[in-house]
Motif scaffolding. Structure first.
Motif, PDB file in Angstrom:
ATOM      1  N   PHE A  14       0.834  -1.206   0.000  1.00  0.00           N
ATOM      2  CA  PHE A  14       0.000   0.000   0.000  1.00  0.00           C
ATOM      3  C   PHE A  14       0.869   1.256   0.000  1.00  0.00           C
ATOM      4  CE2 PHE A  14      -2.744   3.046   2.454  1.00  0.00           C
ATOM      5  CZ  PHE A  14      -3.703   3.221   1.473  1.00  0.00           C
ATOM      6  N   SER A  15       1.890   1.281   0.836  1.00  0.00           N
ATOM      7  CA  SER A  15       2.792   2.438   0.903  1.00  0.00           C
ATOM      8  C   SER A  15       3.510   2.673  -0.417  1.00  0.00           C
ATOM      9  CB  SER A  15       3.838   2.240   2.006  1.00  0.00           C
ATOM     10  OG  SER A  15       3.238   2.278   3.263  1.00  0.00           O
ATOM     11  N   LEU A  16       3.963   1.594  -1.038  1.00  0.00           N
ATOM     12  CA  LEU A  16       4.625   1.736  -2.335  1.00  0.00           C
ATOM     13  C   LEU A  16       3.666   2.299  -3.383  1.00  0.00           C
ATOM     14  CD1 LEU A  16       6.736  -1.554  -2.462  1.00  0.00           C
ATOM     15  CD2 LEU A  16       7.601   0.785  -2.272  1.00  0.00           C
ATOM     16  N   GLY A  19       3.141   6.015  -2.757  1.00  0.00           N
ATOM     17  CA  GLY A  19       4.312   6.787  -3.180  1.00  0.00           C
ATOM     18  C   GLY A  19       4.426   6.875  -4.690  1.00  0.00           C
ATOM     19  N   LEU A  20       4.272   5.745  -5.378  1.00  0.00           N
ATOM     20  CA  LEU A  20       4.371   5.746  -6.840  1.00  0.00           C
ATOM     21  C   LEU A  20       3.248   6.539  -7.489  1.00  0.00           C
ATOM     22  CD1 LEU A  20       5.395   2.029  -7.502  1.00  0.00           C
ATOM     23  CD2 LEU A  20       6.813   4.074  -7.776  1.00  0.00           C
ATOM     24  N   GLY A  21       2.063   6.532  -6.865  1.00  0.00           N
ATOM     25  CA  GLY A  21       0.929   7.256  -7.426  1.00  0.00           C
ATOM     26  C   GLY A  21       0.932   8.746  -7.129  1.00  0.00           C
ATOM     27  N   GLY A  22       1.857   9.212  -6.304  1.00  0.00           N
ATOM     28  CA  GLY A  22       1.937  10.633  -5.984  1.00  0.00           C
ATOM     29  C   GLY A  22       1.013  11.073  -4.863  1.00  0.00           C
ATOM     30  N   MET A  23       0.387  10.122  -4.172  1.00  0.00           N
ATOM     31  CA  MET A  23      -0.547  10.478  -3.109  1.00  0.00           C
ATOM     32  C   MET A  23       0.150  11.001  -1.850  1.00  0.00           C
ATOM     33  SD  MET A  23      -3.802   9.651  -4.070  1.00  0.00           S
ATOM     34  CE  MET A  23      -4.637   9.469  -2.535  1.00  0.00           C
ATOM     35  N   THR A  24       1.461  10.877  -1.767  1.00  0.00           N
ATOM     36  CA  THR A  24       2.191  11.360  -0.594  1.00  0.00           C
ATOM     37  C   THR A  24       2.706  12.782  -0.768  1.00  0.00           C
ATOM     38  OG1 THR A  24       4.232  10.372  -1.416  1.00  0.00           O
ATOM     39  CG2 THR A  24       2.912   9.029   0.080  1.00  0.00           C
ATOM     40  N   ASP A  25       2.446  13.388  -1.904  1.00  0.00           N
ATOM     41  CA  ASP A  25       2.880  14.762  -2.168  1.00  0.00           C
ATOM     42  C   ASP A  25       1.715  15.709  -1.897  1.00  0.00           C
ATOM     43  OD1 ASP A  25       3.827  17.174  -3.081  1.00  0.00           O
ATOM     44  OD2 ASP A  25       4.200  16.504  -5.127  1.00  0.00           O
ATOM     45  N   PRO A  26       1.741  16.445  -0.766  1.00  0.00           N
ATOM     46  CA  PRO A  26       0.614  17.317  -0.430  1.00  0.00           C
ATOM     47  C   PRO A  26       0.282  18.336  -1.521  1.00  0.00           C
ATOM     48  CG  PRO A  26       2.119  17.167   1.422  1.00  0.00           C
ATOM     49  CD  PRO A  26       2.774  16.483   0.259  1.00  0.00           C
ATOM     50  N   CYS A 103      -3.949  12.432   3.915  1.00  0.00           N
ATOM     51  CA  CYS A 103      -4.931  11.605   4.599  1.00  0.00           C
ATOM     52  C   CYS A 103      -4.118  10.537   5.337  1.00  0.00           C
ATOM     53  CB  CYS A 103      -5.988  11.056   3.644  1.00  0.00           C
ATOM     54  SG  CYS A 103      -5.413   9.940   2.376  1.00  0.00           S
ATOM     55  N   PRO A 104      -4.721   9.692   6.164  1.00  0.00           N
ATOM     56  CA  PRO A 104      -3.931   8.837   7.062  1.00  0.00           C
ATOM     57  C   PRO A 104      -2.857   7.980   6.394  1.00  0.00           C
ATOM     58  CG  PRO A 104      -6.202   8.851   7.763  1.00  0.00           C
ATOM     59  CD  PRO A 104      -6.161   9.606   6.464  1.00  0.00           C
ATOM     60  N   GLY A 105      -3.185   7.226   5.367  1.00  0.00           N
ATOM     61  CA  GLY A 105      -2.199   6.345   4.745  1.00  0.00           C
ATOM     62  C   GLY A 105      -0.997   7.101   4.194  1.00  0.00           C
ATOM     63  N   PRO A 106      -1.220   8.091   3.334  1.00  0.00           N
ATOM     64  CA  PRO A 106      -0.093   8.853   2.817  1.00  0.00           C
ATOM     65  C   PRO A 106       0.698   9.592   3.904  1.00  0.00           C
ATOM     66  CG  PRO A 106      -1.967   9.140   1.387  1.00  0.00           C
ATOM     67  CD  PRO A 106      -2.447   8.394   2.594  1.00  0.00           C
ATOM     68  N   ALA A 107       0.030  10.005   4.972  1.00  0.00           N
ATOM     69  CA  ALA A 107       0.748  10.701   6.037  1.00  0.00           C
ATOM     70  C   ALA A 107       1.759   9.772   6.707  1.00  0.00           C
ATOM     71  CB  ALA A 107      -0.239  11.252   7.071  1.00  0.00           C
ATOM     72  N   PHE A 108       1.320   8.545   7.034  1.00  0.00           N
ATOM     73  CA  PHE A 108       2.249   7.594   7.647  1.00  0.00           C
ATOM     74  C   PHE A 108       3.374   7.235   6.677  1.00  0.00           C
ATOM     75  CE2 PHE A 108      -1.191   6.693  10.713  1.00  0.00           C
ATOM     76  CZ  PHE A 108      -0.449   6.796  11.893  1.00  0.00           C
ATOM     77  N   THR A 109       3.045   7.083   5.401  1.00  0.00           N
ATOM     78  CA  THR A 109       4.065   6.786   4.405  1.00  0.00           C
ATOM     79  C   THR A 109       5.057   7.937   4.306  1.00  0.00           C
ATOM     80  OG1 THR A 109       2.506   5.439   3.154  1.00  0.00           O
ATOM     81  CG2 THR A 109       4.433   6.229   1.962  1.00  0.00           C
ATOM     82  N   SER A 110       4.565   9.172   4.371  1.00  0.00           N
ATOM     83  CA  SER A 110       5.437  10.345   4.275  1.00  0.00           C
ATOM     84  C   SER A 110       6.335  10.486   5.486  1.00  0.00           C
ATOM     85  CB  SER A 110       4.584  11.604   4.089  1.00  0.00           C
ATOM     86  OG  SER A 110       3.904  11.537   2.855  1.00  0.00           O
ATOM     87  N   VAL A 111       5.873  10.051   6.663  1.00  0.00           N
ATOM     88  CA  VAL A 111       6.743  10.071   7.844  1.00  0.00           C
ATOM     89  C   VAL A 111       7.945   9.170   7.585  1.00  0.00           C
ATOM     90  CG1 VAL A 111       6.942   9.344  10.258  1.00  0.00           C
ATOM     91  CG2 VAL A 111       4.970  10.668   9.534  1.00  0.00           C
ATOM     92  N   GLY A 112       7.689   8.006   7.006  1.00  0.00           N
ATOM     93  CA  GLY A 112       8.775   7.073   6.712  1.00  0.00           C
ATOM     94  C   GLY A 112       9.726   7.579   5.648  1.00  0.00           C
ATOM     95  N   SER A 113       9.243   8.459   4.784  1.00  0.00           N
ATOM     96  CA  SER A 113      10.106   8.965   3.712  1.00  0.00           C
ATOM     97  C   SER A 113      10.874  10.219   4.120  1.00  0.00           C
ATOM     98  CB  SER A 113       9.266   9.264   2.458  1.00  0.00           C
ATOM     99  OG  SER A 113       8.456  10.402   2.662  1.00  0.00           O
ATOM    100  N   GLY A 114      10.597  10.731   5.316  1.00  0.00           N
ATOM    101  CA  GLY A 114      11.338  11.893   5.807  1.00  0.00           C
ATOM    102  C   GLY A 114      10.720  13.238   5.497  1.00  0.00           C
ATOM    103  N   ALA A 115       9.455  13.269   5.067  1.00  0.00           N
ATOM    104  CA  ALA A 115       8.790  14.553   4.801  1.00  0.00           C
ATOM    105  C   ALA A 115       8.720  15.361   6.091  1.00  0.00           C
ATOM    106  CB  ALA A 115       7.394  14.318   4.234  1.00  0.00           C
ATOM    107  N   ASN A 116       8.985  16.660   6.005  1.00  0.00           N
ATOM    108  CA  ASN A 116       9.109  17.462   7.226  1.00  0.00           C
ATOM    109  C   ASN A 116       7.765  17.827   7.868  1.00  0.00           C
ATOM    110  OD1 ASN A 116       8.382  19.237   5.237  1.00  0.00           O
ATOM    111  ND2 ASN A 116       9.959  20.750   5.697  1.00  0.00           N
TER     112      ASN A 116
END
Length: 151
Positions: A14-16, A19-26, A103-116
């Protein structure tokens, strides 16, 4: 143990996908939600692809199997009517998604990727969940019915 491994594998997949779909970019998410301005429709294709994949695979799997691998039965598809609680929750979710771009999923994924900004969002989200649990557990006073006037 098997359930925990499958849950972990599903979470990584799900995290991958997020990330690949761009959902982690606010900025992408806010651009998608800005239909009156500089609308960026790319995430609509990500969502449509996810829904189409789910709908197709669910039909195929339910036809071929009596039960899921890690559960006794498949969950029933609901047909409940929306109530005020659902509408209010959806509105709060949408407002938070539009304001923060997470939203919740992308937020947790972004924490793992180092988003500030993601750790602050996740902390506020978890705090909101805890406040909601406290709210739900509060004692609710019994309603006193007013006496019915006699004629």
């Amino acid at each position: 143990m098997k359930a925990a491994l499958m849950a972990g594998l599903a979470g990584i997949l799900f995290s991958l996908g997020l990330g690949l779909g761009g959902m982690t970019d606010p900025a992408k998410v806010v651009g998608f939600l800005d239909v009156a301005g500089d609308w960026q429709p790319g995430l609509a294709f990500v969502m449509a692809g996810a829904m189409g994949t789910y709908a197709l695979l669910r039909r195929l799997i339910v036809r071929q199997r009596r039960a899921p691998v890690l559960a006794p039965t498949f969950p029933a598809l609901g047909n409940a009517r929306p109530d005020a609680r659902l509408v209010a929750g959806a509105a709060l979710f949408g407002a938070g998604w539009g304001l923060a771009g997470y939203c919740p999923g992308p937020a947790f994924t972004s924490v793992g990727s180092g988003a500030n900004t993601a750790p602050l969002f996740v902390a506020a989200m978890v705090g909101g969940m805890l406040l909601f649990q406290l709210w739900e557990k509060r004692p609710v006073p019994a309603r006193v019915q007013a006496p019915v006037p006699q004629r």
